[in-house]
Design a protein around this motif. Structure first.
Motif, PDB file in Angstrom:
ATOM      1  N   GLY A 222       0.762  -1.241   0.000  1.00 50.84           N
ATOM      2  CA  GLY A 222       0.000   0.000   0.000  1.00 50.84           C
ATOM      3  C   GLY A 222       0.789   1.285   0.000  1.00 50.84           C
ATOM      4  O   GLY A 222       0.193   2.372  -0.034  1.00 50.84           O
ATOM      5  N   ALA A 223       2.113   1.225   0.041  1.00 56.72           N
ATOM      6  CA  ALA A 223       2.916   2.448   0.003  1.00 56.72           C
ATOM      7  C   ALA A 223       3.128   2.889  -1.439  1.00 56.72           C
ATOM      8  O   ALA A 223       3.019   2.094  -2.373  1.00 56.72           O
ATOM      9  CB  ALA A 223       4.261   2.226   0.686  1.00 56.72           C
ATOM     10  N   LYS A 224       3.450   4.151  -1.615  1.00 55.46           N
ATOM     11  CA  LYS A 224       3.701   4.701  -2.945  1.00 55.46           C
ATOM     12  C   LYS A 224       5.203   4.840  -3.183  1.00 55.46           C
ATOM     13  O   LYS A 224       5.948   5.203  -2.276  1.00 55.46           O
ATOM     14  CB  LYS A 224       3.029   6.064  -3.089  1.00 55.46           C
ATOM     15  N   VAL A 225       5.619   4.549  -4.398  1.00 52.62           N
ATOM     16  CA  VAL A 225       7.018   4.731  -4.794  1.00 52.62           C
ATOM     17  C   VAL A 225       7.026   5.685  -5.977  1.00 52.62           C
ATOM     18  O   VAL A 225       6.762   5.288  -7.105  1.00 52.62           O
ATOM     19  CB  VAL A 225       7.681   3.396  -5.154  1.00 52.62           C
ATOM     20  N   GLU A 226       7.306   6.947  -5.709  1.00 53.42           N
ATOM     21  CA  GLU A 226       7.254   7.973  -6.743  1.00 53.42           C
ATOM     22  C   GLU A 226       8.642   8.420  -7.193  1.00 53.42           C
ATOM     23  O   GLU A 226       8.773   9.194  -8.140  1.00 53.42           O
ATOM     24  CB  GLU A 226       6.471   9.188  -6.233  1.00 53.42           C
ATOM     25  N   PHE A 227       9.681   7.967  -6.504  1.00 54.69           N
ATOM     26  CA  PHE A 227      11.053   8.330  -6.858  1.00 54.69           C
ATOM     27  C   PHE A 227      11.971   7.259  -6.289  1.00 54.69           C
ATOM     28  O   PHE A 227      11.584   6.490  -5.408  1.00 54.69           O
ATOM     29  CB  PHE A 227      11.428   9.709  -6.289  1.00 54.69           C
ATOM     30  N   MET A 228      13.183   7.197  -6.818  1.00 55.12           N
ATOM     31  CA  MET A 228      14.185   6.274  -6.293  1.00 55.12           C
ATOM     32  C   MET A 228      15.309   7.081  -5.641  1.00 55.12           C
ATOM     33  O   MET A 228      15.657   8.178  -6.097  1.00 55.12           O
ATOM     34  CB  MET A 228      14.747   5.391  -7.401  1.00 55.12           C
ATOM     35  N   ARG A 229      15.869   6.537  -4.598  1.00 53.99           N
ATOM     36  CA  ARG A 229      16.947   7.215  -3.898  1.00 53.99           C
ATOM     37  C   ARG A 229      18.249   7.076  -4.686  1.00 53.99           C
ATOM     38  O   ARG A 229      18.599   5.970  -5.108  1.00 53.99           O
ATOM     39  CB  ARG A 229      17.120   6.621  -2.506  1.00 53.99           C
ATOM     40  N   PRO A 230      18.987   8.163  -4.876  1.00 53.68           N
ATOM     41  CA  PRO A 230      20.258   8.079  -5.612  1.00 53.68           C
ATOM     42  C   PRO A 230      21.301   7.287  -4.852  1.00 53.68           C
ATOM     43  O   PRO A 230      21.247   7.171  -3.620  1.00 53.68           O
ATOM     44  CB  PRO A 230      20.670   9.543  -5.776  1.00 53.68           C
ATOM     45  N   ASP A 231      22.258   6.726  -5.566  1.00 53.91           N
ATOM     46  CA  ASP A 231      23.279   5.861  -4.968  1.00 53.91           C
ATOM     47  C   ASP A 231      24.048   6.544  -3.848  1.00 53.91           C
ATOM     48  O   ASP A 231      24.396   5.910  -2.851  1.00 53.91           O
ATOM     49  CB  ASP A 231      24.257   5.382  -6.045  1.00 53.91           C
ATOM     50  N   GLU A 232      24.332   7.832  -3.998  1.00 53.68           N
ATOM     51  CA  GLU A 232      25.130   8.525  -2.982  1.00 53.68           C
ATOM     52  C   GLU A 232      24.392   8.690  -1.655  1.00 53.68           C
ATOM     53  O   GLU A 232      24.998   9.013  -0.628  1.00 53.68           O
ATOM     54  CB  GLU A 232      25.579   9.907  -3.489  1.00 53.68           C
ATOM     55  N   LEU A 233      23.078   8.445  -1.659  1.00 57.33           N
ATOM     56  CA  LEU A 233      22.300   8.500  -0.426  1.00 57.33           C
ATOM     57  C   LEU A 233      21.869   7.104   0.021  1.00 57.33           C
ATOM     58  O   LEU A 233      20.989   6.961   0.869  1.00 57.33           O
ATOM     59  CB  LEU A 233      21.062   9.382  -0.615  1.00 57.33           C
ATOM     60  N   ALA A 234      22.489   6.081  -0.545  1.00 55.06           N
ATOM     61  CA  ALA A 234      22.117   4.706  -0.225  1.00 55.06           C
ATOM     62  C   ALA A 234      23.312   3.885   0.230  1.00 55.06           C
ATOM     63  O   ALA A 234      23.310   2.662   0.132  1.00 55.06           O
ATOM     64  CB  ALA A 234      21.455   4.045  -1.427  1.00 55.06           C
ATOM     65  N   ASN A 235      24.339   4.564   0.751  1.00 45.56           N
ATOM     66  CA  ASN A 235      25.507   3.844   1.252  1.00 45.56           C
ATOM     67  C   ASN A 235      25.658   4.043   2.758  1.00 45.56           C
ATOM     68  O   ASN A 235      24.871   4.763   3.381  1.00 45.56           O
ATOM     69  CB  ASN A 235      26.777   4.289   0.520  1.00 45.56           C
ATOM     70  N   ASP A 236      26.673   3.404   3.333  1.00 47.82           N
ATOM     71  CA  ASP A 236      26.861   3.442   4.783  1.00 47.82           C
ATOM     72  C   ASP A 236      27.171   4.832   5.314  1.00 47.82           C
ATOM     73  O   ASP A 236      26.947   5.117   6.495  1.00 47.82           O
ATOM     74  CB  ASP A 236      27.999   2.491   5.189  1.00 47.82           C
ATOM     75  N   SER A 237      27.707   5.700   4.472  1.00 50.92           N
ATOM     76  CA  SER A 237      28.113   7.029   4.930  1.00 50.92           C
ATOM     77  C   SER A 237      27.015   8.079   4.785  1.00 50.92           C
ATOM     78  O   SER A 237      27.162   9.204   5.264  1.00 50.92           O
ATOM     79  CB  SER A 237      29.366   7.486   4.171  1.00 50.92           C
ATOM     80  N   ALA A 238      25.931   7.726   4.134  1.00 46.82           N
ATOM     81  CA  ALA A 238      24.846   8.687   3.926  1.00 46.82           C
ATOM     82  C   ALA A 238      24.115   8.960   5.233  1.00 46.82           C
ATOM     83  O   ALA A 238      23.793   8.049   5.987  1.00 46.82           O
ATOM     84  CB  ALA A 238      23.870   8.163   2.881  1.00 46.82           C
ATOM     85  N   GLY A 239      23.844  10.230   5.493  1.00 49.29           N
ATOM     86  CA  GLY A 239      23.139  10.607   6.708  1.00 49.29           C
ATOM     87  C   GLY A 239      21.633  10.607   6.514  1.00 49.29           C
ATOM     88  O   GLY A 239      21.130  10.855   5.407  1.00 49.29           O
ATOM     89  N   LYS A 240      20.917  10.351   7.602  1.00 49.84           N
ATOM     90  CA  LYS A 240      19.455  10.319   7.550  1.00 49.84           C
ATOM     91  C   LYS A 240      18.891  11.681   7.140  1.00 49.84           C
ATOM     92  O   LYS A 240      17.919  11.763   6.397  1.00 49.84           O
ATOM     93  CB  LYS A 240      18.897   9.896   8.912  1.00 49.84           C
ATOM     94  N   TRP A 241      19.515  12.752   7.610  1.00 53.57           N
ATOM     95  CA  TRP A 241      18.994  14.096   7.320  1.00 53.57           C
ATOM     96  C   TRP A 241      19.005  14.382   5.821  1.00 53.57           C
ATOM     97  O   TRP A 241      18.024  14.913   5.278  1.00 53.57           O
ATOM     98  CB  TRP A 241      19.822  15.132   8.062  1.00 53.57           C
TER      99      TRP A 241
END
Length: 236
Positions: A62-81
């Protein structure tokens, strides 16, 4: 407009594919999606992910997926903010900037109830603050039984007062940051630099709901408490 965004990247290392690992008959992420959809305040529920399998699983529940997260925000060093800022920016494009409240639910914390989400939102709306996030009373206290090594390697109390604390009951109350529920103003996320960069307050979710999944042991603990919770609910 109040939107909920559940973040779930695909590259988990502590427990592989944990976000879609089956927990008592459904993927882990599904518990958070279904709870968010039950909220009386949340208008829409979205997923922020870099993983096609997670996206497809989320949509089934039931959730919507309208965009994909870029690779630079999907690694161990990416911050939640930064992940929040990206998601908010993408959603504002879709909603013509009408989002005023941003709710984040960690998909690795399925023990929360819909009442916790709604109370956290109410706390935010009734308080003059930038954001609300879940906490619980700490099980260990830095004034009483948390120690750290000094420059010579010897242990000493992590925090001290003029009069040393000799009874746990006399120690100042401290809280653990529980990665479960975050309710924030959209402008705060857009212009802020971090969760504590403004005026934020805590919603006490309780120690029994503070567990989240980062490892196999965590998963077993959450599974145990979830089974216990569902059993108690079935008896009501």
């Amino acid at each position: 407009m109040k939107v909920c965004v559940i973040g779930a990247r695909g590259g988990s290392k502590g427990l592989k594919n944990k976000n879609i690992k089956e927990l008592l008959g459904k993927p882990l992420i599904a518990w958070s999606i279904e709870t968010a959809l039950q909220s009386k305040y949340i208008d829409e529920v979205y997923i922020s992910t870099d993983c096609k399998d997670i996206a497809e699983t989320a949509e089934r529940y039931g959730a919507k997926v309208e965009f994909m997260r870029p690779d630079e925000l999907a690694n161990d060093s990416a911050g939640k903010w930064e992940v929040w800022q990206h998601a908010l920016s993408e959603l504002n494009k879709l909603k013509d900037g009408k989002i005023d409240t941003y709710i984040d639910l960690d998909c690795t914390s399925p023990l929360r109830d819909v009442s916790d989400i709604d109370r956290a939102i109410e706390l935010y709306e009734n308080s003059k603050c930038d954001g609300v996030f879940s906490v619980c009373e700490a099980r260990k206290n830095p004034y009483f039984n948390v120690v750290e090594a000094n420059s010579e390697g010897f242990f000493e109390m992590s925090k001290t007062l003029a009069n040393p604390i000799v009874r746990r009951q006399d120690a100042p109350k401290v809280y653990e940051h529980v990665a479960s529920i975050y309710v924030m103003g959209a402008d705060y996320i857009k212009n802020g630099t971090g969760l504590l960069s403004g005026e934020t307050i805590g919603y006490d979710i309780g120690q029994e709901k503070c567990f989240d999944v980062d490892s196999e042991l965590d998963f077993e603990l959450v599974e145990y408490f979830m089974r216990k919770k569902l059993h108690e609910q079935s008896k009501r």
